[in-house]
Design a protein around this motif. Sequence first.
Motif, short mmCIF file in Angstrom:
data_model
loop_
_atom_site.label_atom_id
_atom_site.label_comp_id
_atom_site.label_asym_id
_atom_site.label_seq_id
_atom_site.Cartn_x
_atom_site.Cartn_y
_atom_site.Cartn_z
N TRP A 82 -49.91 26.55 3.64
CA TRP A 82 -49.40 25.86 4.83
C TRP A 82 -48.76 24.53 4.45
CZ3 TRP A 82 -52.01 21.52 7.40
CH2 TRP A 82 -51.49 21.22 8.67
N TYR A 83 -49.29 23.89 3.40
CA TYR A 83 -48.84 22.57 2.98
C TYR A 83 -47.47 22.61 2.32
CZ TYR A 83 -50.66 17.80 2.34
OH TYR A 83 -50.93 16.46 2.45
N THR A 84 -47.06 23.77 1.86
CA THR A 84 -45.78 23.88 1.17
C THR A 84 -44.64 23.62 2.14
OG1 THR A 84 -46.71 25.51 -0.36
CG2 THR A 84 -44.31 25.38 -0.23
N PHE A 85 -43.78 22.69 1.80
CA PHE A 85 -42.66 22.28 2.66
C PHE A 85 -41.75 23.47 2.96
CE2 PHE A 85 -39.98 18.81 4.21
CZ PHE A 85 -38.75 19.42 4.28
N ARG A 86 -41.53 23.76 4.27
CA ARG A 86 -40.61 24.82 4.66
C ARG A 86 -39.38 24.26 5.36
NH1 ARG A 86 -45.49 27.27 6.55
NH2 ARG A 86 -44.85 26.87 8.70
N ASP A 87 -39.62 23.39 6.33
CA ASP A 87 -38.53 22.76 7.06
C ASP A 87 -39.07 21.46 7.65
OD1 ASP A 87 -40.08 23.51 9.28
OD2 ASP A 87 -38.87 25.30 9.63
N PHE A 88 -38.23 20.71 8.31
CA PHE A 88 -38.68 19.41 8.75
C PHE A 88 -39.74 19.47 9.85
CE2 PHE A 88 -38.65 15.19 10.56
CZ PHE A 88 -38.70 14.43 9.41
N LEU A 280 -33.13 14.40 -0.69
CA LEU A 280 -32.68 15.79 -0.61
C LEU A 280 -33.44 16.56 0.47
CD1 LEU A 280 -32.43 16.53 -4.43
CD2 LEU A 280 -30.51 16.29 -2.85
N ARG A 281 -34.75 16.37 0.52
CA ARG A 281 -35.56 17.12 1.47
C ARG A 281 -35.23 16.76 2.92
NH1 ARG A 281 -37.19 21.46 -1.25
NH2 ARG A 281 -38.75 21.03 -2.85
N THR A 282 -34.85 15.51 3.16
CA THR A 282 -34.56 15.08 4.51
C THR A 282 -33.08 15.19 4.86
OG1 THR A 282 -34.31 12.77 3.83
CG2 THR A 282 -36.51 13.49 4.50
N THR A 307 -41.20 7.98 -5.22
CA THR A 307 -41.46 9.32 -4.67
C THR A 307 -41.47 9.40 -3.16
OG1 THR A 307 -43.84 8.92 -4.76
CG2 THR A 307 -42.83 10.00 -6.68
N ASP A 308 -41.80 8.32 -2.44
CA ASP A 308 -41.85 8.28 -0.99
C ASP A 308 -43.10 9.00 -0.46
OD1 ASP A 308 -40.89 7.38 1.43
OD2 ASP A 308 -39.43 8.98 1.68
N PHE A 313 -43.21 16.40 -0.13
CA PHE A 313 -41.87 16.77 -0.56
C PHE A 313 -41.89 17.54 -1.87
CE2 PHE A 313 -40.47 12.91 2.01
CZ PHE A 313 -40.07 13.67 3.08
N GLY A 314 -43.07 17.93 -2.33
CA GLY A 314 -43.19 18.76 -3.51
C GLY A 314 -42.77 18.07 -4.79
N THR A 315 -43.15 16.82 -4.96
CA THR A 315 -42.73 16.10 -6.16
C THR A 315 -43.83 15.14 -6.60
OG1 THR A 315 -40.88 14.86 -7.14
CG2 THR A 315 -41.63 14.15 -4.95
N ASP A 316 -43.59 14.45 -7.69
CA ASP A 316 -44.40 13.32 -8.12
C ASP A 316 -43.48 12.44 -8.97
OD1 ASP A 316 -44.25 14.48 -10.70
OD2 ASP A 316 -46.26 15.35 -10.54
N LEU A 317 -43.97 11.33 -9.47
CA LEU A 317 -43.07 10.41 -10.16
C LEU A 317 -42.55 10.98 -11.47
CD1 LEU A 317 -41.71 7.72 -9.77
CD2 LEU A 317 -43.65 6.61 -10.92
N THR A 318 -43.38 11.75 -12.16
CA THR A 318 -42.91 12.41 -13.38
C THR A 318 -41.74 13.32 -13.06
OG1 THR A 318 -45.10 12.28 -14.38
CG2 THR A 318 -43.59 13.92 -15.28
N ASN A 319 -41.83 14.09 -11.98
CA ASN A 319 -40.75 14.98 -11.59
C ASN A 319 -39.49 14.20 -11.20
OD1 ASN A 319 -39.70 17.69 -10.80
ND2 ASN A 319 -39.58 16.70 -8.80
#
Length: 368
Positions: A82-88, A280-282, A307-308, A313-319
């Motif tokens: 459920w946590y995986t980003f699908r849409d806004f 990108l995500r937004t 990272t915000d 948003f499926g990221t971290d600072l390394t990414n």
Amino acid sequence: MRAFRGAGATHSVRCMDSDTPAPDPAPDPGAAPGADAFIRALPKVELHVHLEGSMQPETLFALARKHRVDGIPATLADLRSWYTFRDFPHFVEVYLASVQVLREESDFALLTADVAERLAAQRVRYAEVHVSLYGHLMRGIPAHVVWAGLEHGRRAAERDHGIRLRWIPDFPGDYGLDAAESTLDSVLAARPDSVLGFGVGGMEVDLTPFAGVFGRAVADGLHSLPHAGESTTADQVWSAVRALRAERIGHGIRSVADPRLMAHLRETQLPVDVSITSNLRTRSVARAAEHPLPHMLAAGLLVTLNTDDPPMFGTDLTNEYRTAHRLGLDLGALAQLARNGVAASFLDARGKREITAEIDAVLAAHTT
């Protein structure tokens, strides 16, 4: 940023219209083995990350069970899915649920400890973290409960992981002057020494009406750290500079449309905190190839990488550093981004020297 209400709460997150197509996926996080090893070893700072937007599924699951919060998947496996980003709209749903589980001092302490541990694992040495204080106040959570929990987690993180955290309470600008005044009043009434700034997010609005509030904050020793110029125009950045005496700009990517503003940012070295994947995500930026980060750096701006709302948003600072590498930044440019973060921070001079020396040593080890 959009402020919105749900389940008796008020929060602020970025908005795109519900019928806007989902954004392109974030760039492939892969990198050449040498570059990836460098990025993982690189000491970092994080200057634009939201505490509430950093909640991991496991933390949400534990707190939801503790408080018996409805509307959240009943198993951790289902919650991760459920946590995986699908849409806004889905992002809004998850964000609202996440904030609703923060109710007690121990909840804020748990979240802080988890966020700090994950940052430290990425060799983040220092972070300045936005806290959506207004949203908690509007839910009836007293400011002293928020600060007590955050400070408990912060002290534990410093002891256990060596990472230093500082706080930036903020409010959503589209909720107007009353929200700004009440948030600042709460901050000034009983803030810990680790609170270093005051911010504004929410939907991008004219910031001029908040000049007096930010004047009060600055007069009381807080730094002016507004969001501006992510999804609207460069005028929003000018508003932050002129009305709020901004000392850093959160996002600020619309600055590239105004040559005069770009010249001002270059000449003053006013830092701009950029978050690629978030943009990108937004849909603030349509495609990775169009992201203005490389142009901003080439123009001589003091840009930092952040990272915000990382897990949402499926990221971290390394990414984010891997993504910057795929946008064309070589190891030297990535190291300069890391140095920029140190320079733009409000860390003490000794701390800045120590982290910068670490960055230089890692670059030398990977380029000789």
